[in-house]
Write an enzyme that holds these catalytic residues in place. Structure first.
Site, PDB file in Angstrom:
ATOM      1  N   GLU A 238       0.780  -1.032  -0.025  1.00 36.43           N
ATOM      2  CA  GLU A 238      -0.197   0.120  -0.030  1.00 36.43           C
ATOM      3  C   GLU A 238       1.011   1.237  -0.121  1.00 36.43           C
ATOM      4  O   GLU A 238       1.462   1.504   1.015  1.00 36.43           O
ATOM      5  CB  GLU A 238      -0.842  -0.147   1.074  1.00 36.43           C
ATOM      6  CG  GLU A 238      -2.205   0.716   1.294  1.00 36.43           C
ATOM      7  CD  GLU A 238      -1.982   2.267   1.258  1.00 36.43           C
ATOM      8  OE1 GLU A 238      -1.736   2.704   0.363  1.00 36.43           O
ATOM      9  OE2 GLU A 238      -2.030   2.464   2.477  1.00 36.43           O
ATOM     10  N   CYS A 272      -2.071   9.006   2.704  1.00 36.84           N
ATOM     11  CA  CYS A 272      -1.701   8.168   1.432  1.00 36.84           C
ATOM     12  C   CYS A 272      -3.049   8.474   0.373  1.00 36.84           C
ATOM     13  O   CYS A 272      -2.631   8.701  -0.846  1.00 36.84           O
ATOM     14  CB  CYS A 272      -1.701   6.728   1.705  1.00 36.84           C
ATOM     15  SG  CYS A 272      -2.798   5.883   2.561  1.00 36.84           S
TER      16      CYS A 272
HETATM   17  P1  NDP Z   1       9.135   4.478   3.972  1.00 36.29           P
HETATM   18  O1  NDP Z   1       8.353   3.804   2.698  1.00 36.29           O
HETATM   19  O2  NDP Z   1      10.808   4.704   4.158  1.00 36.29           O
HETATM   20  O3  NDP Z   1       8.712   3.787   5.271  1.00 36.29           O
HETATM   21  C1  NDP Z   1       7.677   3.114   5.471  1.00 36.29           C
HETATM   22  C2  NDP Z   1       7.893   1.840   6.512  1.00 36.29           C
HETATM   23  O4  NDP Z   1       8.911   0.996   5.988  1.00 36.29           O
HETATM   24  C3  NDP Z   1       8.443   2.314   8.000  1.00 36.29           C
HETATM   25  O5  NDP Z   1       8.005   1.270   8.811  1.00 36.29           O
HETATM   26  C4  NDP Z   1      10.165   2.060   7.550  1.00 36.29           C
HETATM   27  O6  NDP Z   1      10.773   1.990   9.078  1.00 36.29           O
HETATM   28  C5  NDP Z   1       9.903   0.838   6.803  1.00 36.29           C
HETATM   29  N1  NDP Z   1      11.103   0.760   5.973  1.00 36.29           N
HETATM   30  C6  NDP Z   1      12.241   1.649   5.626  1.00 36.29           C
HETATM   31  N2  NDP Z   1      13.134   1.017   4.756  1.00 36.29           N
HETATM   32  C7  NDP Z   1      12.790  -0.317   4.624  1.00 36.29           C
HETATM   33  C8  NDP Z   1      13.395  -1.538   3.860  1.00 36.29           C
HETATM   34  N3  NDP Z   1      14.667  -1.353   3.271  1.00 36.29           N
HETATM   35  N4  NDP Z   1      12.726  -2.616   4.195  1.00 36.29           N
HETATM   36  C9  NDP Z   1      11.655  -2.663   4.912  1.00 36.29           C
HETATM   37  N5  NDP Z   1      11.005  -1.707   5.653  1.00 36.29           N
HETATM   38  C10 NDP Z   1      11.612  -0.587   5.113  1.00 36.29           C
HETATM   39  O7  NDP Z   1       8.589   5.917   4.157  1.00 36.29           O
HETATM   40  P2  NDP Z   1       9.152   7.133   5.150  1.00 36.29           P
HETATM   41  O8  NDP Z   1       8.455   6.884   6.290  1.00 36.29           O
HETATM   42  O9  NDP Z   1      10.668   7.250   5.006  1.00 36.29           O
HETATM   43  O10 NDP Z   1       8.267   8.279   4.141  1.00 36.29           O
HETATM   44  C11 NDP Z   1       8.964   8.788   2.901  1.00 36.29           C
HETATM   45  C12 NDP Z   1       7.479   9.164   1.826  1.00 36.29           C
HETATM   46  O11 NDP Z   1       6.925   7.928   1.956  1.00 36.29           O
HETATM   47  C13 NDP Z   1       6.538  10.120   2.333  1.00 36.29           C
HETATM   48  O12 NDP Z   1       7.160  11.426   2.299  1.00 36.29           O
HETATM   49  C14 NDP Z   1       5.332   9.862   1.758  1.00 36.29           C
HETATM   50  O13 NDP Z   1       5.455  10.481   0.687  1.00 36.29           O
HETATM   51  C15 NDP Z   1       5.432   8.417   1.674  1.00 36.29           C
HETATM   52  N6  NDP Z   1       4.768   7.615   2.652  1.00 36.29           N
HETATM   53  C16 NDP Z   1       3.552   7.005   2.262  1.00 36.29           C
HETATM   54  C17 NDP Z   1       2.699   6.520   3.155  1.00 36.29           C
HETATM   55  C18 NDP Z   1       1.401   6.000   2.970  1.00 36.29           C
HETATM   56  O14 NDP Z   1       0.390   5.942   3.580  1.00 36.29           O
HETATM   57  N7  NDP Z   1       1.179   5.447   1.627  1.00 36.29           N
HETATM   58  C19 NDP Z   1       3.170   6.389   4.588  1.00 36.29           C
HETATM   59  C20 NDP Z   1       4.466   6.767   4.798  1.00 36.29           C
HETATM   60  C21 NDP Z   1       5.112   7.340   3.921  1.00 36.29           C
HETATM   61  P3  NDP Z   1      11.576   2.982   9.415  1.00 36.29           P
HETATM   62  O15 NDP Z   1      10.472   4.142   9.684  1.00 36.29           O
HETATM   63  O16 NDP Z   1      11.906   2.641  10.581  1.00 36.29           O
HETATM   64  O17 NDP Z   1      12.407   3.813   8.540  1.00 36.29           O
END
Ligand code: NDP
Length: 493
Positions: A238, A272
């Site tokens: 998602e 999102c």
């Molecule tokens: P990420 O996609 O990096 O993080 C989402 C989740 O994935 C977090 O729990 C993160 O952990 C985890 N994660 C990060 N790197 C890895 C990896 N290599 N393998 C597995 N899991 C991983 O999003 P961000 O939080 O950095 O946000 C960046 C952008 O993503 C935002 O600006 C937004 O545009 C988008 N976003 C969209 C969302 C939605 O609802 N669809 C939600 C969040 C972000 P950790 O936080 O510990 O790094």
């Protein structure tokens, strides 16, 4: 839990005050593997319960969340910075989902008869949906209760154990949820927590989980998918979006303006399914824009209790928002409200941009801030064409009196709201998810339950068929008869 956590701990700071909100373990890959092994044992016990026994426990979990809603909202408020009332609303909206998943799991997943054909009339066929085993849930920080529980609760209702890795910004919220569930189900660790940064999430992807439910950015989803490919672990992804909102000439403009501001600016635009692009019929463009600016100008980002918009949760996001606004303005766009100088530290005041070219990053990339672009279109054909001109395809909204659903049917996305925003995630029977860069697979609804299962078919021969087909003893007469029957049945098409 005995763990060999890394020496350093994860520090969480309040986006409101900068104060330390808590510290949490940095779980290593070895820790994650140990947790998944414990989950494997718990999964057997949990899957062995009846649907009714699991539903009874999920219902009690729902009761705990409902009774301690304000406590949970307090943690969400502290970790994300969103207004306390919005945090409470987020937690409240999850309750119907828990009730629905618990109640409907037997109907959606339980064993049921399947139809048979003329040549298989001697068979009794059935299908059921069995739990996968252990599901890893990687959650985001923007809706740290509603979003991960959309996977966790449906996976649990389907009979799986879950290992939950919350975002590094919201581990306290994750710990609260897992702790509350453990109070209800103390026998085995059916729902467990691992905390840390992206490397802990990566370790979960490489562990022996049977599926990963991921919510976050498209870029990280690709990394998750690549890591999961090593063990052929399936994922549901998602990811983000660039959701459009279309306003037709006969729309209720007050309702459309109110919804666009909520869709784009609630949770500081960090949704999102947040509205990012607005396309408005030329006949009502001026009137709509006037109303939109009026509603948006009454919102204020701040850290005080009266502010309707909280600070940006993730510090680096502020630069993304600034870059998108600057790009829009540099390419000829106009800030009719806000602009780059509306950004101060982690606070971004409501910003409305007009005349932004379609290839500006403000139109092509997920902004995740309280900003909207508003574009005048000739008619709804042009609106649909522009709305669809993106790799994303999560949600969309249409405001129109006569043709709302028809316009919505032409939009390439997983979910459409007509004359509202954010309505579909509140309806537990509706699947939630996107297409293209917005991901694949579904949470919520029957699809969201089946997402965490595998279909298992049984065909039982009730009596020897008059025409024995699957035997070397088959005769030429049988072959001729089968050919005749099949030609009669299908040949006329
Ligand atoms: P990420 O996609 O990096 O993080 C989402 C989740 O994935 C977090 O729990 C993160 O952990 C985890 N994660 C990060 N790197 C890895 C990896 N290599 N393998 C597995 N899991 C991983 O999003 P961000 O939080 O950095 O946000 C960046 C952008 O993503 C935002 O600006 C937004 O545009 C988008 N976003 C969209 C969302 C939605 O609802 N669809 C939600 C969040 C972000 P950790 O936080 O510990 O790094």
């Amino acid at each position: 839990m005995t763990t060999t956590v890394r020496a350093e701990r994860l520090e969480v700071r309040s986006p409101q005050t900068g104060d330390l909100a808590g510290t949490h373990p940095m779980h290593t890959a070895a820790d994650v593997d140990a947790v998944v092994a414990r989950a494997r044992a718990a999964a057997g016990w949990w899957a062995g319960l009846t649907f009714r026994q699991r539903a009874e426990r999920l219902d009690r979990f729902r009761g705990v969340i409902a009774r301690r809603l304000q406590q949970l909202a307090g943690i969400v408020h502290e970790e994300t910075g969103k207004p306390h009332a919005d945090a409470a609303l987020e937690a409240a909206l999850v309750l119907d989902h828990i009730a629905w998943a618990a109640k409907n799991a037997p109907k959606v997943l339980g064993k049921r008869r399947a139809g048979v054909g003329l040549l298989t009339a001697n068979q009794a066929a059935s299908v059921e949906y069995r739990p996968l085993g252990v599901v890893g849930v990687i959650g985001p920080w923007n809706y740290p209760v509603f979003t991960p529980l959309g996977s966790i609760v449906y996976a649990l209702a389907a009979g799986n154990a879950v290992v939950f890795k919350p975002s590094e910004f919201t581990p306290g919220t994750g710990a609260w949820l897992v702790g509350a569930f453990a109070e209800i189900v103390p026998e085995h660790p059916v729902l467990q927590l691992v905390t840390g940064d992206g490397s802990t999430g990566a370790a979960l992807c490489e562990s022996e989980v049977d599926k990963i439910a991921f919510t976050g950015s498209t870029e990280t989803a690709k990394k998750v998918m690549a890591a999961c490919a090593r063990r052929l672990t399936p994922i549901v992804a998602e990811c983000g979006g660039k959701d459009p909102l279309l306003v037709d000439s006969d729309a209720d403009l007050d309702a459309a303006a109110d919804a666009a501001v909520w869709g784009g600016m609630a949770n500081a635009g960090q949704s999102c399914i947040g509205t990012e692009r607005v396309y408005v019929h030329a006949d009502v463009y001026d009137a709509f824009l006037h109303k939109l600016v009026d509603v948006a100008a009454r919102q204020r980002a701040g850290t005080d209790p009266d502010a309707t918009i909280g600070p940006i949760t993730m510090p680096e996001q502020v630069e993304v928002i600034r870059r998108h606004i600057a790009d829009a303005l540099a390419r000829g766009g106009t800030a009719v409200l806000g602009g780059t100088d509306a950004i101060e530290g982690r606070l971004v005041q409501p910003t409305i941009l007009t005349g932004v070219p379609e290839d500006s990053t403000a139109m092509t990339e997920e902004t995740f801030g309280p900003t909207l672009t508003v574009t005048k279109v000739r008619d709804m054909d042009e609106a649909v064409e522009r709305a669809n001109a993106t790799g994303y395809g999560l949600g969309a909204a249409v405001f129109a009196k006569k043709h709302g659903e028809e316009i919505g049917d032409r939009l390439r996305c997983g979910m459409v709201a007509v004359n509202a925003v954010f309505n579909y995630p509140q309806i537990p029977s509706l699947p939630f998810g996107g297409v293209g860069d917005s991901g694949f697979g579904r949470i919520h609804g029957p699809d969201g339950l089946r997402e965490f299962t595998y279909a298992r078919s049984v065909a039982r021969q009730r009596f020897t068929p008059p025409l024995a087909l699957t035997t070397f003893g088959r005769t030429a007469k049988t072959d001729a008869l089968v050919a005749k029957i099949m030609t009669l049945l299908h040949g006329k098409h």
